[in-house]
Every structure is written in C-alpha cells, then in structure tokens.
Motif scaffolding. Structure first.
Motif, PDB file in Angstrom:
ATOM      1  N   GLY A   1       0.789  -1.178   0.010  1.00 26.12           N
ATOM      2  CA  GLY A   1       0.213   0.066   0.002  1.00 26.12           C
ATOM      3  C   GLY A   1       0.729   1.251   0.075  1.00 26.12           C
ATOM      4  N   HIS A   2       1.956   1.042   0.283  1.00 21.31           N
ATOM      5  CA  HIS A   2       2.933   2.290   0.618  1.00 21.31           C
ATOM      6  C   HIS A   2       4.333   2.001  -0.078  1.00 21.31           C
ATOM      7  N   THR A   3       4.903   3.133  -0.816  1.00 17.82           N
ATOM      8  CA  THR A   3       6.318   3.208  -1.027  1.00 17.82           C
ATOM      9  C   THR A   3       6.800   4.640  -0.697  1.00 17.82           C
ATOM     10  N   SER A   4       7.484   5.059   0.146  1.00 17.18           N
ATOM     11  CA  SER A   4       7.884   6.245   0.620  1.00 17.18           C
ATOM     12  C   SER A   4       9.281   6.172   1.123  1.00 17.18           C
TER      13      SER A   4
ATOM     14  N   ARG B   1       3.986   8.229  -6.950  1.00 13.34           N
ATOM     15  CA  ARG B   1       2.729   8.952  -7.301  1.00 13.34           C
ATOM     16  C   ARG B   1       1.472   8.203  -7.690  1.00 13.34           C
ATOM     17  N   ASP B   2       1.623   6.623  -7.842  1.00 16.98           N
ATOM     18  CA  ASP B   2       0.419   5.877  -8.248  1.00 16.98           C
ATOM     19  C   ASP B   2       0.409   4.621  -7.375  1.00 16.98           C
ATOM     20  N   ASP B   3       0.804   3.645  -8.221  1.00 20.00           N
ATOM     21  CA  ASP B   3       0.920   2.129  -7.523  1.00 20.00           C
ATOM     22  C   ASP B   3       2.011   2.208  -6.601  1.00 20.00           C
ATOM     23  N   ALA B   4       1.773   1.461  -5.454  1.00 17.39           N
ATOM     24  CA  ALA B   4       2.921   1.080  -4.582  1.00 17.39           C
ATOM     25  C   ALA B   4       3.766   0.085  -5.215  1.00 17.39           C
ATOM     26  N   ALA B   5       4.912  -0.330  -4.626  1.00 21.40           N
ATOM     27  CA  ALA B   5       5.724  -1.607  -5.286  1.00 21.40           C
ATOM     28  C   ALA B   5       5.155  -2.755  -5.109  1.00 21.40           C
ATOM     29  N   GLY B   6       4.551  -3.026  -3.863  1.00 24.89           N
ATOM     30  CA  GLY B   6       3.911  -4.109  -3.743  1.00 24.89           C
ATOM     31  C   GLY B   6       2.649  -4.352  -4.447  1.00 24.89           C
ATOM     32  N   GLU B   7       2.018  -3.181  -4.762  1.00 24.24           N
ATOM     33  CA  GLU B   7       0.688  -3.414  -5.456  1.00 24.24           C
ATOM     34  C   GLU B   7       1.147  -3.570  -6.972  1.00 24.24           C
ATOM     35  N   ALA B   8       2.168  -3.035  -7.514  1.00 26.01           N
ATOM     36  CA  ALA B   8       2.855  -3.527  -8.870  1.00 26.01           C
ATOM     37  C   ALA B   8       3.096  -4.973  -8.803  1.00 26.01           C
ATOM     38  N   PHE B   9       3.617  -5.471  -8.013  1.00 25.16           N
ATOM     39  CA  PHE B   9       3.947  -6.813  -7.984  1.00 25.16           C
ATOM     40  C   PHE B   9       2.603  -7.870  -7.925  1.00 25.16           C
ATOM     41  N   ASP B  10       1.658  -7.267  -7.444  1.00 22.38           N
ATOM     42  CA  ASP B  10       0.499  -8.059  -7.462  1.00 22.38           C
ATOM     43  C   ASP B  10      -0.224  -7.894  -8.920  1.00 22.38           C
TER      44      ASP B  10
ATOM     45  N   GLY C   1       9.772   4.318 -14.563  1.00 20.85           N
ATOM     46  CA  GLY C   1       8.889   5.124 -13.820  1.00 20.85           C
ATOM     47  C   GLY C   1       9.370   6.520 -13.283  1.00 20.85           C
ATOM     48  N   LYS C   2       9.812   7.453 -14.193  1.00 20.20           N
ATOM     49  CA  LYS C   2      10.333   8.656 -13.554  1.00 20.20           C
ATOM     50  C   LYS C   2       9.247   9.683 -13.372  1.00 20.20           C
ATOM     51  N   VAL C   3       9.341  10.654 -12.712  1.00 16.00           N
ATOM     52  CA  VAL C   3       8.380  11.622 -12.473  1.00 16.00           C
ATOM     53  C   VAL C   3       9.117  13.036 -13.036  1.00 16.00           C
ATOM     54  N   SER C   4       8.383  13.524 -14.025  1.00 19.80           N
ATOM     55  CA  SER C   4       8.773  14.850 -14.575  1.00 19.80           C
ATOM     56  C   SER C   4       8.770  15.816 -13.749  1.00 19.80           C
TER      57      SER C   4
ATOM     58  N   ASP D   1      10.631  10.999  -6.069  1.00 18.00           N
ATOM     59  CA  ASP D   1       9.414  10.373  -6.351  1.00 18.00           C
ATOM     60  C   ASP D   1       9.486   9.456  -7.419  1.00 18.00           C
ATOM     61  N   GLY D   2       8.645   8.613  -7.589  1.00 15.67           N
ATOM     62  CA  GLY D   2       8.667   7.646  -8.520  1.00 15.67           C
ATOM     63  C   GLY D   2       7.260   7.217  -9.077  1.00 15.67           C
ATOM     64  N   SER D   3       7.147   6.339 -10.246  1.00 19.14           N
ATOM     65  CA  SER D   3       5.702   5.814 -10.467  1.00 19.14           C
ATOM     66  C   SER D   3       5.923   4.396 -11.014  1.00 19.14           C
ATOM     67  N   PHE D   4       4.999   3.397 -10.809  1.00 18.84           N
ATOM     68  CA  PHE D   4       4.890   2.117 -11.225  1.00 18.84           C
ATOM     69  C   PHE D   4       3.905   1.719 -12.069  1.00 18.84           C
ATOM     70  N   SER D   5       2.954   2.805 -12.251  1.00 19.71           N
ATOM     71  CA  SER D   5       1.823   2.459 -13.220  1.00 19.71           C
ATOM     72  C   SER D   5       2.385   2.303 -14.517  1.00 19.71           C
ATOM     73  N   GLY D   6       3.155   3.014 -15.017  1.00 17.24           N
ATOM     74  CA  GLY D   6       3.637   2.901 -16.211  1.00 17.24           C
ATOM     75  C   GLY D   6       4.512   1.634 -16.556  1.00 17.24           C
ATOM     76  N   LEU D   7       5.340   1.012 -15.533  1.00 13.42           N
ATOM     77  CA  LEU D   7       5.872   0.119 -15.724  1.00 13.42           C
ATOM     78  C   LEU D   7       4.930  -1.298 -15.786  1.00 13.42           C
TER      79      LEU D   7
END
Length: 349
Positions: free
Chosen positions: A138-141, A158-167, A200-203, A213-219
C-alpha cells in the motif's frame, strides 16, 4: 523499558505480540492469504470477519508464549491507521477492552511507523537520524526519521505502490496472489536483462526528473503491452524472463532514489521496511549500491518485513517510555499521513 502487548489487524494478518523495549517476547501471526487467494486479492469484509474469528486465540497464545502475567505488561497497543477500517476496528476494540479490563494505558500506533521500527528489532543499537525506505503493498515512501514520532516524507510513488505493482504484474502473468513471493521465486530462473522496461520517472515542471518520487503504473502497463504483443505475434510469453526483468527494474528504481536521497541529506544509514523489503532483487541491488557509496543499509529479518505485531509493539514501547498514551476515545483512520503521528497521543501532564 516498557513491556507492551500489541495487536496488528490493518489488513489480512491477525497478529499479536508482546515486546519489551526492542526485544520480542512472543509474536503470533495468523495469515489470511489462503482465504483471499480465491478472490485474487484482499476482500475487506472477509478480512474483518477473519480477524474477529482469530483475535482472541492469538492474544491468548501470545501471552502463553511470553510466559508473562498481566502485572508484567505496562501497556496495550494496536494499529489504528492507516488500513482497512473494519479490520482496524477489530484490533483497536480488542486493545481498548484489554486496556480497560486490566487498567493499562492504551497506545495507538501508525502502521507505517511500525514498519520503521521493524529494523530496531534486529538492530537494537540503531538510533535516528536515518533514512527509511518503506516498500509495501500500500505504500512506497522515502522517510527522513528524525526521532520517535517525528518524520518527514521526502519521496513517494505517485500511483501504484511497489507491492501493488508486483500483485498486478503477477495477475497479468497468471501467477496468482500474492504476487511478490512468486515473482521473486520465478526471477531466480529468468534473465533480468531480457526486456528493457521503464523505471517510471516523474517529470518536473521546469524540466528534468524528480530525484525521489517515482511511478510504477507505467511499468505495469509496459508489461501488459509486452504480453499482449507477444501473444498477438503467436509467441510464447517467457514468464521467468519477464518476472526477472520487472523485478530488476523495480529494484533499480528504488535503489537509485534511496541512495540519492541519503546522500543529498547527509544520512549514512538506510533502513528498509515493508513486505517488499523481503525481495531478493531489492536486497541485492541496494546492498551493492550502499557499499559503493559507503552507506549502511539495514533490512529487518524476513518474518518482520510483512505485517506483524512485534514492530507495532516496538514503536508503542518507545512512545510509552516517553509518556505518550492514547485516549480510549481514539478512532481508526483509513488514511493518516505519517507526519501526523503525534495527534494519536496525549502526553503525561
């Protein structure tokens, strides 16, 4: 040194532990994974009912294993935020009841603060300041730990947490739930450089990218598009290579941001907490980078990476020793910034 009975029911583990300062006297974890696997994820109502069915037995077993009487317990703690509201209510209500019946102070604990304190259980000499990388479902900080209850979030997804992306990726690859352990296991047999995936870089508005900051939704979407293209071309999906490449990309991204943040803020220690802290790819990448930059990186034992009550008890013991207790009117919250931890307490007058 305070001895605390702690309860953790924020999601799908019913956990009870007794902790003396930073020493674990007992730790009981009743996992609900087999129950939720049939749904492909956690169902909040089902989780709450499971907590109700197992909480009393877990409390009794924790007391039995610790071999302590109620006169040797200084306080009762429970996770009160963030998490699934119904699940949190089961644990907090049980804690309030025990506090009233045995005339003990109540200590509400922020779930993320618990993950920060998980490292103390194996590194009792650790003291702030240090950087905490929290990576869970639920969290990536990236959190600057300044003192007990005093935290500054320096970076986050900024979106999915790392664990959420794995799931989600595990679901795309038809690997089942939970995704983290099965992807980690598959990755051992795959080629981590088979596929080039976006980190998943954040511009930033003025150009360039955010350092922390990062993003895993695009990955996740990139993996989906890749699977769709392979299937469209009639090719077999190389699941192990995809799992390895995905895991390597996540680990590399988290490592770059954590190292940059620690160096920028002059912090020589990085502690890692949360379920993804158990991931072998992240451990390998971050430990190698830490050595290269003369930094110390600390991972909790695997049993304290996922949700557990021992980490909650460790945090509560520190707060209790400082005179921080919670009122019996304390409620639960599905969301609560880590910066607002101290609102859970009333200091001794």
């Amino acid at each position: 040194m305070a001895t605390v009975l702690a309860i953790e029911t924020s999601c799908d583990e019913t956990a009870v532990a007794i902790v003396n300062n930073r020493e674990v006297c007992s730790s009981i974890i009743v996992s609900q994974i087999p129950v939720h696997q049939q749904y492909g994820g956690v169902v909040p109502e089902v989780a709450s009912r499971q907590h109700l069915e197992t909480i009393n037995e877990a409390i009794a077993e924790a007391i039995k294993q610790a071999e302590l009487g109620w006169n040797q317990i200084d306080g009762i703690a429970a996770t009160c935020a963030p998490g699934l509201v119904g699940a949190l209510l089961v644990g907090l209500t049980a804690a309030k009841t025990l506090a009233m019946v045995h005339n003990k102070p109540l200590v509400g604990v922020h779930h993320l603060e618990g993950h920060i304190y998980a490292t103390y259980l194996s590194e009792p000499s650790l003291n702030p300041p240090f950087l905490s990388l929290l990576v869970s479902g639920g969290h990536t900080s990236l959190i600057y730990v300044k003192d007990c209850g005093i935290y500054e979030t320096l970076g986050q997804t900024r979106d999915d947490a790392a664990g959420e992306a794995f799931d989600k990726v595990a679901r795309l690859l038809k690997l089942g739930y939970p995704g983290g352990p099965v992807i980690d296991k598959l990755a051992q047999t795959g080629n981590p450089h088979a596929f080039a995936l976006p980190e998943g870089k954040v511009s930033l508005p003025g150009g360039g990218y955010h350092r922390y900051d990062g993003s895993f939704s695009g990955l996740k979407t990139a993996v989906l598009r890749l699977v769709q293209q392979l299937e469209q071309d009639g090719r077999q999906v190389p699941v192990a290579d995809l799992a390895a490449s995905f895991q390597e990309t996540v680990a590399r991204s988290l490592t770059k941001k954590a190292i940059a943040c620690a160096l920028d803020y002059g912090l020589d220690t990085i502690s890692v907490g949360g379920g993804v802290a158990a991931n072998s790819g992240l451990r390998k990448n971050l430990q190698a980078a830490a050595i290269e930059h003369n930094l110390r990186v600390l991972f909790p034992p695997l049993k304290f990476c996922t949700d557990n009550a021992a980490m909650i008890g460790c945090a509560a013991a520190d707060h209790l020793s400082r005179g921080h207790t919670s009122p019996l009117t304390l409620g639960v919250e599905s969301r609560l910034p880590l910066s607002q931890v101290m609102k859970l307490y009333q200091s001794e007058s």
